[in-house]
Motif scaffolding. Structure first.
Motif, PDB file in Angstrom:
ATOM      1  N   THR A  98      -8.214 -25.759   5.518  1.00 40.98           N
ATOM      2  CA  THR A  98      -8.017 -25.243   6.855  1.00 40.98           C
ATOM      3  C   THR A  98      -8.970 -24.103   7.174  1.00 40.98           C
ATOM      4  O   THR A  98      -9.163 -23.785   8.326  1.00 40.98           O
ATOM      5  CB  THR A  98      -6.570 -24.759   7.055  1.00 40.98           C
ATOM      6  N   ASP A  99      -9.583 -23.484   6.167  1.00 41.22           N
ATOM      7  CA  ASP A  99     -10.495 -22.376   6.408  1.00 41.22           C
ATOM      8  C   ASP A  99     -11.815 -22.597   5.668  1.00 41.22           C
ATOM      9  O   ASP A  99     -12.440 -21.662   5.239  1.00 41.22           O
ATOM     10  CB  ASP A  99      -9.844 -21.059   5.970  1.00 41.22           C
ATOM     11  N   ASP A 100     -12.219 -23.835   5.502  1.00 43.06           N
ATOM     12  CA  ASP A 100     -13.448 -24.144   4.787  1.00 43.06           C
ATOM     13  C   ASP A 100     -14.634 -24.089   5.736  1.00 43.06           C
ATOM     14  O   ASP A 100     -14.988 -25.076   6.351  1.00 43.06           O
ATOM     15  CB  ASP A 100     -13.372 -25.540   4.155  1.00 43.06           C
ATOM     16  N   ARG A 101     -15.237 -22.930   5.820  1.00 45.00           N
ATOM     17  CA  ARG A 101     -16.424 -22.800   6.655  1.00 45.00           C
ATOM     18  C   ARG A 101     -17.627 -23.352   5.895  1.00 45.00           C
ATOM     19  O   ARG A 101     -17.696 -23.252   4.684  1.00 45.00           O
ATOM     20  CB  ARG A 101     -16.658 -21.344   7.004  1.00 45.00           C
ATOM     21  N   PRO A 102     -18.581 -23.927   6.613  1.00 43.49           N
ATOM     22  CA  PRO A 102     -19.766 -24.435   5.938  1.00 43.49           C
ATOM     23  C   PRO A 102     -20.528 -23.313   5.232  1.00 43.49           C
ATOM     24  O   PRO A 102     -20.595 -22.191   5.719  1.00 43.49           O
ATOM     25  CB  PRO A 102     -20.610 -25.004   7.080  1.00 43.49           C
ATOM     26  N   VAL A 103     -21.088 -23.630   4.088  1.00 47.05           N
ATOM     27  CA  VAL A 103     -21.927 -22.683   3.360  1.00 47.05           C
ATOM     28  C   VAL A 103     -23.319 -22.775   3.970  1.00 47.05           C
ATOM     29  O   VAL A 103     -23.899 -23.857   4.051  1.00 47.05           O
ATOM     30  CB  VAL A 103     -21.973 -23.032   1.853  1.00 47.05           C
ATOM     31  N   ILE A 104     -23.838 -21.640   4.402  1.00 46.05           N
ATOM     32  CA  ILE A 104     -25.170 -21.591   4.991  1.00 46.05           C
ATOM     33  C   ILE A 104     -26.071 -20.838   4.018  1.00 46.05           C
ATOM     34  O   ILE A 104     -25.805 -19.679   3.700  1.00 46.05           O
ATOM     35  CB  ILE A 104     -25.172 -20.864   6.351  1.00 46.05           C
ATOM     36  N   ASP A 105     -27.118 -21.498   3.544  1.00 45.95           N
ATOM     37  CA  ASP A 105     -28.046 -20.828   2.641  1.00 45.95           C
ATOM     38  C   ASP A 105     -28.718 -19.666   3.361  1.00 45.95           C
ATOM     39  O   ASP A 105     -29.120 -19.802   4.524  1.00 45.95           O
ATOM     40  CB  ASP A 105     -29.095 -21.812   2.135  1.00 45.95           C
ATOM     41  N   PRO A 106     -28.838 -18.513   2.694  1.00 47.61           N
ATOM     42  CA  PRO A 106     -29.413 -17.322   3.335  1.00 47.61           C
ATOM     43  C   PRO A 106     -30.826 -17.536   3.881  1.00 47.61           C
ATOM     44  O   PRO A 106     -31.167 -16.999   4.935  1.00 47.61           O
ATOM     45  CB  PRO A 106     -29.413 -16.271   2.225  1.00 47.61           C
ATOM     46  N   ASP A 107     -31.640 -18.315   3.193  1.00 47.24           N
ATOM     47  CA  ASP A 107     -33.004 -18.532   3.681  1.00 47.24           C
ATOM     48  C   ASP A 107     -33.028 -19.328   4.981  1.00 47.24           C
ATOM     49  O   ASP A 107     -33.897 -19.130   5.825  1.00 47.24           O
ATOM     50  CB  ASP A 107     -33.888 -19.178   2.612  1.00 47.24           C
ATOM     51  N   VAL A 108     -32.049 -20.192   5.195  1.00 49.22           N
ATOM     52  CA  VAL A 108     -31.960 -20.938   6.455  1.00 49.22           C
ATOM     53  C   VAL A 108     -31.655 -19.972   7.590  1.00 49.22           C
ATOM     54  O   VAL A 108     -32.278 -20.020   8.649  1.00 49.22           O
ATOM     55  CB  VAL A 108     -30.881 -22.040   6.378  1.00 49.22           C
ATOM     56  N   ARG A 109     -30.720 -19.095   7.367  1.00 52.54           N
ATOM     57  CA  ARG A 109     -30.346 -18.114   8.394  1.00 52.54           C
ATOM     58  C   ARG A 109     -31.548 -17.239   8.763  1.00 52.54           C
ATOM     59  O   ARG A 109     -31.814 -16.980   9.932  1.00 52.54           O
ATOM     60  CB  ARG A 109     -29.183 -17.264   7.892  1.00 52.54           C
ATOM     61  N   ALA A 110     -32.297 -16.806   7.755  1.00 47.67           N
ATOM     62  CA  ALA A 110     -33.455 -15.936   7.995  1.00 47.67           C
ATOM     63  C   ALA A 110     -34.533 -16.654   8.805  1.00 47.67           C
ATOM     64  O   ALA A 110     -35.093 -16.079   9.745  1.00 47.67           O
ATOM     65  CB  ALA A 110     -34.016 -15.444   6.666  1.00 47.67           C
ATOM     66  N   VAL A 111     -34.809 -17.897   8.478  1.00 47.92           N
ATOM     67  CA  VAL A 111     -35.877 -18.635   9.164  1.00 47.92           C
ATOM     68  C   VAL A 111     -35.490 -18.946  10.605  1.00 47.92           C
ATOM     69  O   VAL A 111     -36.322 -18.835  11.508  1.00 47.92           O
ATOM     70  CB  VAL A 111     -36.224 -19.929   8.399  1.00 47.92           C
ATOM     71  N   THR A 112     -34.246 -19.327  10.849  1.00 49.74           N
ATOM     72  CA  THR A 112     -33.850 -19.708  12.209  1.00 49.74           C
ATOM     73  C   THR A 112     -33.790 -18.517  13.149  1.00 49.74           C
ATOM     74  O   THR A 112     -33.812 -18.704  14.362  1.00 49.74           O
ATOM     75  CB  THR A 112     -32.489 -20.442  12.228  1.00 49.74           C
ATOM     76  N   ARG A 113     -33.750 -17.304  12.623  1.00 55.75           N
ATOM     77  CA  ARG A 113     -33.774 -16.124  13.504  1.00 55.75           C
ATOM     78  C   ARG A 113     -35.090 -16.036  14.265  1.00 55.75           C
ATOM     79  O   ARG A 113     -35.131 -15.546  15.380  1.00 55.75           O
ATOM     80  CB  ARG A 113     -33.569 -14.845  12.692  1.00 55.75           C
ATOM     81  N   GLY A 114     -36.161 -16.508  13.637  1.00 57.93           N
ATOM     82  CA  GLY A 114     -37.467 -16.378  14.264  1.00 57.93           C
ATOM     83  C   GLY A 114     -38.104 -17.690  14.675  1.00 57.93           C
ATOM     84  O   GLY A 114     -39.237 -17.719  15.108  1.00 57.93           O
ATOM     85  N   GLY A 115     -37.406 -18.796  14.531  1.00 60.42           N
ATOM     86  CA  GLY A 115     -38.000 -20.079  14.878  1.00 60.42           C
ATOM     87  C   GLY A 115     -37.098 -21.225  14.476  1.00 60.42           C
ATOM     88  O   GLY A 115     -35.894 -21.165  14.667  1.00 60.42           O
ATOM     89  N   THR A 116     -37.698 -22.241  13.880  1.00 62.49           N
ATOM     90  CA  THR A 116     -36.927 -23.406  13.464  1.00 62.49           C
ATOM     91  C   THR A 116     -37.046 -23.604  11.959  1.00 62.49           C
ATOM     92  O   THR A 116     -37.981 -23.117  11.336  1.00 62.49           O
ATOM     93  CB  THR A 116     -37.418 -24.688  14.174  1.00 62.49           C
ATOM     94  N   ALA A 117     -36.086 -24.336  11.428  1.00 62.73           N
ATOM     95  CA  ALA A 117     -36.082 -24.620   9.994  1.00 62.73           C
ATOM     96  C   ALA A 117     -35.698 -26.076   9.794  1.00 62.73           C
ATOM     97  O   ALA A 117     -34.855 -26.613  10.508  1.00 62.73           O
ATOM     98  CB  ALA A 117     -35.087 -23.720   9.274  1.00 62.73           C
ATOM     99  N   ARG A 118     -36.320 -26.688   8.813  1.00 63.99           N
ATOM    100  CA  ARG A 118     -35.928 -28.045   8.424  1.00 63.99           C
ATOM    101  C   ARG A 118     -34.817 -27.903   7.400  1.00 63.99           C
ATOM    102  O   ARG A 118     -34.970 -27.189   6.404  1.00 63.99           O
ATOM    103  CB  ARG A 118     -37.121 -28.782   7.828  1.00 63.99           C
ATOM    104  N   VAL A 119     -33.682 -28.566   7.650  1.00 63.08           N
ATOM    105  CA  VAL A 119     -32.504 -28.409   6.803  1.00 63.08           C
ATOM    106  C   VAL A 119     -31.898 -29.757   6.449  1.00 63.08           C
ATOM    107  O   VAL A 119     -32.137 -30.767   7.117  1.00 63.08           O
ATOM    108  CB  VAL A 119     -31.419 -27.546   7.492  1.00 63.08           C
ATOM    109  N   LEU A 120     -31.103 -29.727   5.393  1.00 62.27           N
ATOM    110  CA  LEU A 120     -30.221 -30.835   5.051  1.00 62.27           C
ATOM    111  C   LEU A 120     -28.803 -30.389   5.352  1.00 62.27           C
ATOM    112  O   LEU A 120     -28.362 -29.348   4.877  1.00 62.27           O
ATOM    113  CB  LEU A 120     -30.355 -31.203   3.576  1.00 62.27           C
ATOM    114  N   VAL A 121     -28.114 -31.154   6.155  1.00 62.18           N
ATOM    115  CA  VAL A 121     -26.732 -30.864   6.519  1.00 62.18           C
ATOM    116  C   VAL A 121     -25.854 -31.788   5.691  1.00 62.18           C
ATOM    117  O   VAL A 121     -25.928 -33.010   5.825  1.00 62.18           O
ATOM    118  CB  VAL A 121     -26.494 -31.080   8.023  1.00 62.18           C
ATOM    119  N   GLU A 122     -25.050 -31.191   4.818  1.00 65.15           N
ATOM    120  CA  GLU A 122     -24.133 -31.967   3.988  1.00 65.15           C
ATOM    121  C   GLU A 122     -22.834 -32.163   4.765  1.00 65.15           C
ATOM    122  O   GLU A 122     -22.243 -31.201   5.251  1.00 65.15           O
ATOM    123  CB  GLU A 122     -23.876 -31.244   2.668  1.00 65.15           C
ATOM    124  N   LEU A 123     -22.411 -33.404   4.860  1.00 67.24           N
ATOM    125  CA  LEU A 123     -21.251 -33.750   5.673  1.00 67.24           C
ATOM    126  C   LEU A 123     -19.992 -33.915   4.843  1.00 67.24           C
ATOM    127  O   LEU A 123     -20.033 -34.394   3.713  1.00 67.24           O
ATOM    128  CB  LEU A 123     -21.532 -35.047   6.439  1.00 67.24           C
TER     129      LEU A 123
END
Length: 124
Positions: A24-49
């Motif tokens: 009920t409280d399982d938030r997705p894990v976001i890798d820190p480097d993804v967060r850093a890159v998307t602040r200034g542009g775009t990032a290629r990511v794998l979204v695990e479903l």
């Protein structure tokens, strides 16, 4: 009085553990480097479903749902996998924020890095 306070503390702790374990409280894990890159542009990511692989249409439905919810953001589909619970996407900060809200569909967002193959052939 002291025992009732401890019982209340234990009950609250167990309730928190139960909600996490039950999903009920399982938030997705976001890798820190993804967060850093998307602040200034775009990032290629794998979204695990988060999807049951016992249902043949569940994977496609989950992918469609994620892509539908990302409409209007800077998202570009790079690859849709037919047998693995993944989506390869190029995302911006707005898309990352939406992915973070999809706890029922997304388990993790990690950087999609190109890793060169190792040279495992014996040298002569």
């Amino acid at each position: 009085m002291r025992w009732t306070r401890w019982i209340a503390v234990i009950a609250v702790a167990l309730a928190g553990a139960w909600s996490t374990a039950s999903g009920t409280d399982d938030r997705p894990v976001i890798d820190p480097d993804v967060r850093a890159v998307t602040r200034g542009g775009t990032a290629r990511v794998l979204v695990e479903l988060r999807v049951s692989l016992t249902d043949s249409t569940a994977l496609r439905d989950a992918q469609d749902e994620v892509l539908g919810r990302l409409t209007g953001t800077g998202t570009r589909l790079a690859r849709r996998y037919a047998t693995t619970p993944l989506l390869a996407l190029e995302i911006d900060a707005a898309a990352l924020a939406r992915l973070e809200e999809m706890h029922e569909l997304v388990t993790r967002v990690r950087a999609d890095r190109i890793v060169p193959p190792s040279d495992s052939a014996p040298r002569r």
